[in-house]
Design a protein around this motif. Structure first.
Motif, PDB file in Angstrom:
ATOM      1  N   ALA A 130       0.834  -1.205   0.000  1.00 23.50           N
ATOM      2  CA  ALA A 130       0.000   0.000   0.000  1.00 23.50           C
ATOM      3  C   ALA A 130       0.869   1.256   0.000  1.00 23.50           C
ATOM      4  CB  ALA A 130      -0.919   0.004   1.224  1.00 23.50           C
ATOM      5  N   PRO A 131       0.347   2.363  -0.513  1.00 21.39           N
ATOM      6  CA  PRO A 131       1.096   3.618  -0.463  1.00 21.39           C
ATOM      7  C   PRO A 131       0.934   4.316   0.874  1.00 21.39           C
ATOM      8  CG  PRO A 131      -0.948   3.973  -1.639  1.00 21.39           C
ATOM      9  CD  PRO A 131      -0.910   2.517  -1.286  1.00 21.39           C
ATOM     10  N   CYS A 132       1.971   5.008   1.301  1.00 20.01           N
ATOM     11  CA  CYS A 132       1.888   5.807   2.517  1.00 20.01           C
ATOM     12  C   CYS A 132       0.935   6.974   2.326  1.00 20.01           C
ATOM     13  CB  CYS A 132       3.283   6.329   2.883  1.00 20.01           C
ATOM     14  SG  CYS A 132       3.311   7.659   4.094  1.00 20.01           S
ATOM     15  N   CYS A 133       0.937   7.550   1.128  1.00 23.61           N
ATOM     16  CA  CYS A 133       0.100   8.711   0.821  1.00 23.61           C
ATOM     17  C   CYS A 133      -0.789   8.408  -0.368  1.00 23.61           C
ATOM     18  CB  CYS A 133       0.967   9.932   0.519  1.00 23.61           C
ATOM     19  SG  CYS A 133       0.047  11.377  -0.062  1.00 23.61           S
ATOM     20  N   GLY A 134      -2.074   8.749  -0.262  1.00 23.05           N
ATOM     21  CA  GLY A 134      -2.911   8.656  -1.444  1.00 23.05           C
ATOM     22  C   GLY A 134      -4.279   8.061  -1.222  1.00 23.05           C
ATOM     23  N   VAL A 135      -5.208   8.467  -2.072  1.00 22.56           N
ATOM     24  CA  VAL A 135      -6.549   7.892  -2.120  1.00 22.56           C
ATOM     25  C   VAL A 135      -6.792   7.439  -3.556  1.00 22.56           C
ATOM     26  CG1 VAL A 135      -7.596  10.162  -2.573  1.00 22.56           C
ATOM     27  CG2 VAL A 135      -9.002   8.305  -1.645  1.00 22.56           C
ATOM     28  N   TRP A 136      -7.409   6.275  -3.711  1.00 20.56           N
ATOM     29  CA  TRP A 136      -7.621   5.728  -5.037  1.00 20.56           C
ATOM     30  C   TRP A 136      -8.673   6.535  -5.797  1.00 20.56           C
ATOM     31  CZ3 TRP A 136      -5.143   2.807  -8.307  1.00 20.56           C
ATOM     32  CH2 TRP A 136      -5.810   2.298  -9.424  1.00 20.56           C
ATOM     33  N   VAL A 137      -8.346   6.914  -7.035  1.00 13.58           N
ATOM     34  CA  VAL A 137      -9.268   7.664  -7.888  1.00 13.58           C
ATOM     35  C   VAL A 137      -9.557   6.815  -9.117  1.00 13.58           C
ATOM     36  CG1 VAL A 137      -9.661   9.778  -9.192  1.00 13.58           C
ATOM     37  CG2 VAL A 137      -8.307   9.850  -7.070  1.00 13.58           C
ATOM     38  N   ASP A 138     -10.762   6.274  -9.210  1.00 15.97           N
ATOM     39  CA  ASP A 138     -11.111   5.371 -10.312  1.00 15.97           C
ATOM     40  C   ASP A 138     -10.940   6.028 -11.670  1.00 15.97           C
ATOM     41  OD1 ASP A 138     -11.765   2.917  -9.109  1.00 15.97           O
ATOM     42  OD2 ASP A 138     -13.700   3.686  -8.468  1.00 15.97           O
ATOM     43  N   SER A 139     -11.359   7.289 -11.774  1.00 21.35           N
ATOM     44  CA  SER A 139     -11.310   7.969 -13.070  1.00 21.35           C
ATOM     45  C   SER A 139      -9.884   8.132 -13.584  1.00 21.35           C
ATOM     46  CB  SER A 139     -11.984   9.342 -12.971  1.00 21.35           C
ATOM     47  OG  SER A 139     -11.310  10.165 -12.025  1.00 21.35           O
ATOM     48  N   LYS A 140      -8.918   8.155 -12.673  1.00 21.44           N
ATOM     49  CA  LYS A 140      -7.513   8.307 -13.063  1.00 21.44           C
ATOM     50  C   LYS A 140      -6.766   6.986 -13.037  1.00 21.44           C
ATOM     51  CE  LYS A 140      -7.089  13.101 -11.513  1.00 21.44           C
ATOM     52  NZ  LYS A 140      -6.324  14.068 -10.668  1.00 21.44           N
ATOM     53  N   GLY A 141      -7.348   5.988 -12.395  1.00 20.95           N
ATOM     54  CA  GLY A 141      -6.693   4.690 -12.310  1.00 20.95           C
ATOM     55  C   GLY A 141      -5.407   4.716 -11.508  1.00 20.95           C
ATOM     56  N   MET A 142      -5.378   5.533 -10.440  1.00 22.55           N
ATOM     57  CA  MET A 142      -4.157   5.667  -9.656  1.00 22.55           C
ATOM     58  C   MET A 142      -4.470   6.233  -8.276  1.00 22.55           C
ATOM     59  SD  MET A 142      -2.591   9.152 -11.369  1.00 22.55           S
ATOM     60  CE  MET A 142      -1.379   9.406 -10.072  1.00 22.55           C
ATOM     61  N   PHE A 143      -3.522   6.065  -7.367  1.00 16.72           N
ATOM     62  CA  PHE A 143      -3.604   6.721  -6.071  1.00 16.72           C
ATOM     63  C   PHE A 143      -3.170   8.175  -6.239  1.00 16.72           C
ATOM     64  CE2 PHE A 143      -3.258   2.308  -4.658  1.00 16.72           C
ATOM     65  CZ  PHE A 143      -4.189   2.280  -3.623  1.00 16.72           C
ATOM     66  N   GLU A 144      -3.986   9.081  -5.758  1.00 15.34           N
ATOM     67  CA  GLU A 144      -3.658  10.500  -5.850  1.00 15.34           C
ATOM     68  C   GLU A 144      -3.159  10.990  -4.504  1.00 15.34           C
ATOM     69  OE1 GLU A 144      -6.711  13.771  -6.576  1.00 15.34           O
ATOM     70  OE2 GLU A 144      -5.733  13.584  -8.539  1.00 15.34           O
ATOM     71  N   CYS A 145      -1.966  11.563  -4.508  1.00 13.14           N
ATOM     72  CA  CYS A 145      -1.343  12.053  -3.274  1.00 13.14           C
ATOM     73  C   CYS A 145      -1.215  13.565  -3.356  1.00 13.14           C
ATOM     74  CB  CYS A 145       0.040  11.411  -3.103  1.00 13.14           C
ATOM     75  SG  CYS A 145       0.993  12.021  -1.684  1.00 13.14           S
ATOM     76  N   ASN A 146      -1.902  14.253  -2.447  1.00 12.74           N
ATOM     77  CA  ASN A 146      -1.795  15.712  -2.366  1.00 12.74           C
ATOM     78  C   ASN A 146      -2.055  16.150  -0.931  1.00 12.74           C
ATOM     79  OD1 ASN A 146      -4.669  15.783  -2.035  1.00 12.74           O
ATOM     80  ND2 ASN A 146      -4.884  15.682  -4.270  1.00 12.74           N
ATOM     81  N   GLY A 147      -2.250  17.450  -0.739  1.00 11.04           N
ATOM     82  CA  GLY A 147      -2.382  17.983   0.618  1.00 11.04           C
ATOM     83  C   GLY A 147      -3.598  17.519   1.375  1.00 11.04           C
TER      84      GLY A 147
END
Length: 377
Positions: free
Chosen positions: A312-329
């Motif tokens: 699992a990633p330390c940072c991020g939430v899964w975004v289906d539309s992007k097909g990736m974990f998005e890590c931001n503030g």
């Protein structure tokens, strides 16, 4: 550039001496004898060792080419919490632009060599970038060896050919401060090509195409710049990064098609590096870093190497539309006390602690080796 091509005999001897000393330490340095499984576990669970310099002090500069594994570029792409663990007091070349919570592999290698961390060419203010003997990082996130490689069509990044052009023609002034004969040329690229440009192609044919581009890169740096010392990273098991595991659904399986393609490319890369080593002069030394072996070890036995989370990633939430974990503030972020236990910081990139393990296992020769050279001890 003419001065680089025509450097005198004394300079060439100097370069040979630097390269020889440089990688002799890899062959000699830090032998570790694993006598039992318990000793292995204690070694890797223990604190990071204070290691002697890998390279001789006469190596003064580093030039970096590649992708987000070593990039230090556009800070707009990596807002906080990227760089959140960048050490306080390190004011030169701040963490903006790094796809990591702290140091990348290139940063750590520079620190280990006791040379400046290279400034980013792809920063917001290119006017501040000068070829003044402190190194330049040309790496660009999202691109690769092929001109068309990128996550999506309109994504702006610089493929390897463009990065080389930046080095050859970008800086306004070339002079002795560039120290080309004392430079280490770090190359970490190929993963994006497999991720975004493979697209069902025959992995063997595709690997040959990538290998041809790598050969062209080495030839250009060798002939037009005068590079004689290289540190080349191969491609890890891409199918097992968190983004690709998540795309498999509830089973969280690795993408074996990507993993097979990575193995095939690494095989071709070995051939390219060996051929380059054979046709170049005696002052040329190439070290290959087996990133694939490293992450295979970490993913198979994470606790043995001090990691508690390998998937699992330390940072991020899964975004289906992007097909990736998005890590931001606003994304979920593991705590500071937990971060050293994660292999991945976001859905595709490693943590500073995983990068530190890369350096340690390189120095002790577990994953790094000199290509095509047998040094007498």
């Amino acid at each position: 550039m003419g001065g680089v091509k025509k450097r005198n005999k004394k300079s060439r001897k100097n370069a040979k001496k630097v390269a020889w000393r440089l990688f002799l330490s890899i062959i000699l340095g830090l032998p570790v004898v694993f006598l039992a499984a318990g000793y292995i576990i204690n070694y890797f669970r223990g604190p990071a060792k204070s290691m002697a310099p890998l390279f001789e002090s006469s190596v003064h500069v580093m030039y970096v080419f590649g992708d987000s594994t070593v990039a230090a570029g556009d800070p707009l792409m990596t807002p906080r919490p990227f760089g959140i663990d960048w050490p306080e007091g390190v004011t030169k070349n701040e963490p903006n632009g790094r796809f990591c919570n702290g140091y990348t592999v290139a940063d750590l290698l520079a620190k280990h060599l006791n040379i400046p961390i290279p400034q980013s060419y792809n920063s917001l203010d290119k006017k501040k970038v000068k070829l003044e003997g402190t190194g330049i990082n040309f790496a660009s996130a999202g691109c690769g060896l092929l001109q068309d490689t990128r996550p999506f069509a309109k994504f702006q990044c610089y493929p390897i050919l463009d990065q080389v052009h930046q080095m050859l023609y970008g800086p306004k002034k070339w002079d002795a401060k560039a120290r080309f004969d004392e430079a280490v040329y770090v190359i970490s690229v190929g993963g994006n090509d497999l991720m975004f440009s493979l697209n069902g192609k025959d992995p063997t044919v595709f690997a040959r195409q990538l290998g041809s581009e790598m050969g062209n890169l080495l030839k250009t740096l060798y002939e037009q710049v005068g590079g004689r010392t290289y540190f080349v990273n191969n491609v890890g098991p891409l199918g097992c990064i968190p983004n690709n595991r998540e795309r498999s659904g509830l089973e969280k399986k690795c993408n074996q098609e990507l993993n097979v393609a990575a193995v095939e490319y690494n095989r071709v890369l070995d051939e390219v590096l060996l051929n380059f080593s054979r046709i170049s002069d005696d002052s040329t030394v190439v070290v290959v870093a087996d990133s694939h072996k490293l992450f295979s070890l970490l993913l198979e036995s994470p606790t043995m190497f001090g990691f508690s989370n390998a998937t699992a990633p330390c940072c991020g939430v899964w975004v289906d539309s992007k097909g990736m974990f998005e890590c931001n503030g606003t994304s979920p972020l593991c705590s500071k006390s937990e971060r050293d236990g994660y292999i991945f910081f976001d859905g595709a990139h490693t943590t500073a602690s995983a990068n530190q393990k890369f350096l340690e296992l390189c120095v002790d020769k577990t994953i790094c080796s000199v290509v095509g050279k047998q040094l007498s001890i």
